[in-house]
Design an enzyme around this catalytic site. Structure first.
Site, PDB file in Angstrom:
ATOM      1  N   ASP A  44       9.738 -13.330  29.035  1.00 57.83           N
ATOM      2  CA  ASP A  44      10.426 -12.258  29.755  1.00 57.83           C
ATOM      3  C   ASP A  44      11.875 -12.611  30.030  1.00 57.83           C
ATOM      4  O   ASP A  44      12.249 -13.766  30.004  1.00 57.83           O
ATOM      5  CB  ASP A  44       9.795 -12.119  31.144  1.00 57.83           C
TER       6      ASP A  44
ATOM      7  N   MET B 164      12.289  -5.355  43.459  1.00 55.61           N
ATOM      8  CA  MET B 164      12.913  -4.302  42.649  1.00 55.61           C
ATOM      9  C   MET B 164      13.459  -3.183  43.547  1.00 55.61           C
ATOM     10  O   MET B 164      13.399  -2.008  43.171  1.00 55.61           O
ATOM     11  CB  MET B 164      11.899  -3.727  41.638  1.00 55.61           C
TER      12      MET B 164
ATOM     13  N   PRO C 210       9.597 -18.513  39.955  1.00 55.40           N
ATOM     14  CA  PRO C 210      10.687 -17.602  40.296  1.00 55.40           C
ATOM     15  C   PRO C 210      12.033 -17.902  39.630  1.00 55.40           C
ATOM     16  O   PRO C 210      12.900 -17.033  39.641  1.00 55.40           O
ATOM     17  CB  PRO C 210      10.810 -17.778  41.804  1.00 55.40           C
TER      18      PRO C 210
ATOM     19  N   LYS D 211      14.309  -8.224  24.513  1.00 53.17           N
ATOM     20  CA  LYS D 211      15.160  -7.712  23.436  1.00 53.17           C
ATOM     21  C   LYS D 211      14.454  -6.656  22.608  1.00 53.17           C
ATOM     22  O   LYS D 211      15.005  -6.132  21.647  1.00 53.17           O
ATOM     23  CB  LYS D 211      15.587  -8.866  22.514  1.00 53.17           C
TER      24      LYS D 211
ATOM     25  N   GLY E  73       7.854 -14.025  34.463  1.00 52.32           N
ATOM     26  CA  GLY E  73       8.507 -14.460  35.691  1.00 52.32           C
ATOM     27  C   GLY E  73       7.553 -14.407  36.876  1.00 52.32           C
ATOM     28  O   GLY E  73       6.720 -13.502  36.964  1.00 52.32           O
ATOM     29  N   GLY E  74       7.655 -15.358  37.776  1.00 51.57           N
ATOM     30  CA  GLY E  74       6.828 -15.359  38.980  1.00 51.57           C
ATOM     31  C   GLY E  74       5.364 -15.491  38.645  1.00 51.57           C
ATOM     32  O   GLY E  74       4.961 -16.381  37.902  1.00 51.57           O
ATOM     33  N   ASP E  75       4.557 -14.587  39.170  1.00 51.73           N
ATOM     34  CA  ASP E  75       3.125 -14.551  38.892  1.00 51.73           C
ATOM     35  C   ASP E  75       2.839 -13.384  37.940  1.00 51.73           C
ATOM     36  O   ASP E  75       3.396 -12.296  38.115  1.00 51.73           O
ATOM     37  CB  ASP E  75       2.349 -14.353  40.202  1.00 51.73           C
TER      38      ASP E  75
ATOM     39  N   VAL F 171      -9.950 -45.419  51.562  1.00 51.79           N
ATOM     40  CA  VAL F 171     -10.186 -45.749  50.147  1.00 51.79           C
ATOM     41  C   VAL F 171     -11.261 -44.835  49.565  1.00 51.79           C
ATOM     42  O   VAL F 171     -11.103 -44.267  48.477  1.00 51.79           O
ATOM     43  CB  VAL F 171     -10.588 -47.237  49.992  1.00 51.79           C
TER      44      VAL F 171
HETATM   45  N1  SAH Z   1       6.037 -11.169  38.622  1.00 57.56           N
HETATM   46  C1  SAH Z   1       7.251 -11.401  39.362  1.00 57.56           C
HETATM   47  C2  SAH Z   1       7.883 -10.128  39.808  1.00 57.56           C
HETATM   48  C3  SAH Z   1       8.270  -9.209  38.681  1.00 57.56           C
HETATM   49  S1  SAH Z   1       9.114  -7.749  39.216  1.00 57.56           S
HETATM   50  C4  SAH Z   1       6.964 -12.341  40.523  1.00 57.56           C
HETATM   51  O1  SAH Z   1       5.800 -12.588  40.855  1.00 57.56           O
HETATM   52  O2  SAH Z   1       7.931 -12.875  41.076  1.00 57.56           O
HETATM   53  C5  SAH Z   1      10.787  -8.267  39.150  1.00 57.56           C
HETATM   54  C6  SAH Z   1      11.338  -8.407  40.530  1.00 57.56           C
HETATM   55  O3  SAH Z   1      10.955  -9.634  41.100  1.00 57.56           O
HETATM   56  C7  SAH Z   1      12.846  -8.440  40.596  1.00 57.56           C
HETATM   57  O4  SAH Z   1      13.402  -7.159  40.545  1.00 57.56           O
HETATM   58  C8  SAH Z   1      13.078  -9.049  41.942  1.00 57.56           C
HETATM   59  O5  SAH Z   1      12.809  -8.157  42.979  1.00 57.56           O
HETATM   60  C9  SAH Z   1      11.961 -10.089  41.954  1.00 57.56           C
HETATM   61  N2  SAH Z   1      12.420 -11.409  41.505  1.00 57.56           N
HETATM   62  C10 SAH Z   1      11.952 -12.109  40.467  1.00 57.56           C
HETATM   63  N3  SAH Z   1      12.575 -13.292  40.379  1.00 57.56           N
HETATM   64  C11 SAH Z   1      13.438 -13.359  41.405  1.00 57.56           C
HETATM   65  C12 SAH Z   1      14.370 -14.324  41.875  1.00 57.56           C
HETATM   66  N4  SAH Z   1      14.514 -15.501  41.261  1.00 57.56           N
HETATM   67  N5  SAH Z   1      15.099 -14.029  42.967  1.00 57.56           N
HETATM   68  C13 SAH Z   1      14.945 -12.872  43.607  1.00 57.56           C
HETATM   69  N6  SAH Z   1      14.094 -11.928  43.205  1.00 57.56           N
HETATM   70  C14 SAH Z   1      13.350 -12.156  42.124  1.00 57.56           C
END
Ligand code: SAH
Length: 413
Positions: A206, A343, A183, A228, A259-261, A25
Site C-alpha cells: 500500500d 481519514m 503505522p 499505482k 498500513g497499520g492493521d 528460574v
Molecule cells: N489500516 C490502517 C488505517 C487505514 S485508513 C491502520 O490500522 O492504521 C488510512 C488512515 O489511517 C489515514 O487516512 C490516517 O487517518 C490513518 N493513518 C495511517 N497511518 C498514519 C500515520 N502514520 N499517521 C497518522 N495517521 C495515519
C-alpha cells in the site's frame, strides 16, 4: 568439563518433565516446556504469580511441597530450579540413579544436560551452547537472531514448506498472507509479519506502508505497488484481489502488506474473501494500528485511569450528512470517552460542528497527528471547537489521525 556436549532436539509432547522449584528460574523455563507440549509437573512449596496462573489454568500439575524421589516416576527430564545446592544435589542424585537427564540452574558442572540459548524463526529453532558460558551462548544467539531477522533468509531457512516454490513453477500451491505493516516506523511491524515478508515471492504494498520495509526485500522479489494501480478505487481493489489470487495460483507466496492493521479501514476483509473464493489459503497477521499508535506517538494514551474508559475509532472519510454514512455522529457526541477519527481531515469542519451541535463541548481537548511514528511526524493540539480551523492554518495533510477527548493532555505535567 573436557568433552563436548551432544546436541539433541527433545520431542517432549505428552512426556512428563519435572520442574523442581517455583521461583524466577522456573518461571523462565516453564513456558518453553509447555510450548513443546510437555506434561509438566511442578514441585515447589510456593509459586510465582505467573506460574500460579498457569497452574490455576490447568496448564501444568503443581504439587505444593518439597521434592520427594517419587516425583520422578515416569519422568523423561528434570529441571532443577532451586537455589539451595543441597536440595538441588539431592534431586540430581535421584535423577542420575534413574538415568533421567537433569538440568541444574544452580550448578552447570553438576548437570547432565544444558539448556541452550534459543531463537525461533518460524519452524526453525536455533539452539546455542556456549561451552558452559551462558553469556557467550546468548551473544552468539543474538547475532544469529539478528542475521535471520534482518538479513533476508535464503529459501528453506526462512521456513517455506517447499523451497522449490517459485513464482513461475505453477505446480506448488501458493498462498497469501495479509500482513499489517504498522503505522510508519519500520520497526513497528510484528516479528511474524517481518518473517513472512522476508519469505515472500511477491509483495503487494500500500501507499501507507513504510518504504524502509521494502528496501530490505530480496532483489528477486516481485514488488507490486498497489497505489499505482489505475482505475477508480473500487476497480483498483478488484485488480488487487486478482493479483493476489493469480500470483498465489501460480505458486507464489504473496504478502499483501497493508498500513497499520489489515482489518482497520484496510479492506483486508475483501481481500480475504476474494482469496477464499478462489481456494487460496490466506493467513492474517495483525498490525499496530495508527488509531492507537498515532495518539501514543504524540504522547496521548487512548485510555487513562479516571479520564476515559472507552475509545471509539471512526472513519471520517464521509461527511456526517452524506447519505452513505454509517456513523451515528449524534450518538458519538454523547460519549464521554476518546474519539479517534481516521481519514477525517477533509471533513473535519463538518465533523466537529456536528459533534458540537449534538452536545459535545467545544472546549474538549483535541489533537491532530500527521505521519505519526515517522521522521516527519507533526502534532497539533487544539480544542474541538478550534481544531478544524487550526489544522487548516497549519496546513496539515493526510495521513493524519484526529483525537478528541480529555486524554489529550492527560499526560501533560
Ligand atoms: N489500516 C490502517 C488505517 C487505514 S485508513 C491502520 O490500522 O492504521 C488510512 C488512515 O489511517 C489515514 O487516512 C490516517 O487517518 C490513518 N493513518 C495511517 N497511518 C498514519 C500515520 N502514520 N499517521 C497518522 N495517521 C495515519
Amino acid at each position: 568439563m573436557s568433552s563436548n556436549p551432544y546436541p539433541l532436539g527433545l520431542r517432549l509432547h505428552g512426556r512428563r518433565v519435572v520442574v523442581v522449584g517455583g521461583g524466577a528460574v522456573a518461571t523462565r523455563r516453564v513456558p518453553a516446556l509447555l510450548d513443546a507440549g510437555a506434561d509438566v509437573l511442578l514441585v515447589a512449596p510456593e509459586l510465582t504469580p505467573a506460574l500460579r496462573a498457569r497452574a490455576d489454568a490447568g496448564r501444568l500439575h503443581w504439587v505444593p511441597r518439597r521434592f520427594v524421589p517419587e516425583d520422578l516416576d515416569g519422568a523423561w527430564l528434570v529441571q532443577v530450579a532451586v537455589d539451595d545446592p543441597m536440595a538441588a544435589a539431592s534431586v540430581s542424585a535421584v535423577a542420575a540413579e534413574r538415568r533421567i537427564f537433569c538440568v541444574r540452574a544452580d550448578d552447570r558442572t553438576a548437570a547432565t544436560a544444558w539448556t541452550p540459548a534459543v531463537t525461533r524463526h518460524g519452524p526453525v529453532t536455533v539452539a546455542v551452547l556456549g561451552g558452559g558460558d551462558p553469556r557467550r551462548a546468548m551473544t552468539v544467539r543474538d547475532a544469529i537472531r539478528d542475521l535471520l531477522a534482518v538479513r533476508v533468509a535464503p529459501d528453506g531457512i526462512a521456513g517455506r514448506p517447499d523451497a522449490s516454490t517459485g513464482t513461475t513453477g505453477g505446480r506448488q500451491a501458493g498462498r497469501v498472507a495479509l500482513v499489517g505493516a504498522g503505522p510508519g516506523d519500520p520497526e513497528l511491524i510484528t516479528v511474524k509479519g517481518w518473517r513472512l515478508l522476508t519469505e515472500a515471492d511477491v509483495v503487494v504494498a500500500d501507499r501507507l506502508v513504510p518504504g524502509l520495509l521494502l528496501d530490505e526485500l530480496r532483489p528477486d522479489v516481485e514488488l507490486v505497488d498497489a497505489s499505482k494501480i489505475p482505475y477508480g478505487p473500487s476497480r483498483a481493489q478488484e485488480e488487487i484481489n486478482q493479483i493476489l489470487v493469480d500470483r498465489a495460483l501460480a505458486g507464489a507466496f504473496v504478502v499483501r502488506l497493508k498500513g497499520g492493521d489489515p482489518y482497520v479501514f484496510g479492506r483486508g476483509g475483501e481481500e480475504l474473501l476474494a482469496c477464499a473464493a478462489a481456494g487460496v489459503p490466506v493467513t492474517v497477521v495483525p498490525g499496530v494500528t495508527s488509531s492507537i499508535a498515532a495518539p501514543a506517538a504524540a504522547g496521548i494514551p487512548v485510555t487513562h485511569r479516571g479520564v476515559a474508559h472507552e475509545f471509539t475509532v471512526v472513519s471520517g472519510h464521509l461527511a456526517p450528512d452524506a447519505p452513505a454514512s454509517l456513523v451515528r455522529w449524534d450518538a458519538l457526541a454523547g460519549l464521554h470517552g476518546t474519539l479517534v477519527i481516521l481519514m477525517g481531515l477533509k471533513n473535519l469542519a463538518a465533523i466537529t460542528a456536528t459533534l458540537i451541535a449534538h452536545g459535545r463541548s467545544p472546549q474538549t481537548p483535541a489533537a491532530v497527528v500527521q505521519e505519526a511514528t515517522t521522521g516527519t511526524q507533526r502534532v497539533l493540539r487544539s480544542t474541538l471547537g478550534e481544531v478544524a480551523a487550526d489544522a487548516l492554518t497549519a496546513d496539515l495533510r493526510p495521513p493524519a489521525v484526529v483525537v478528541v477527548g480529555d486524554v489529550v493532555g492527560a499526560l501533560d505535567g
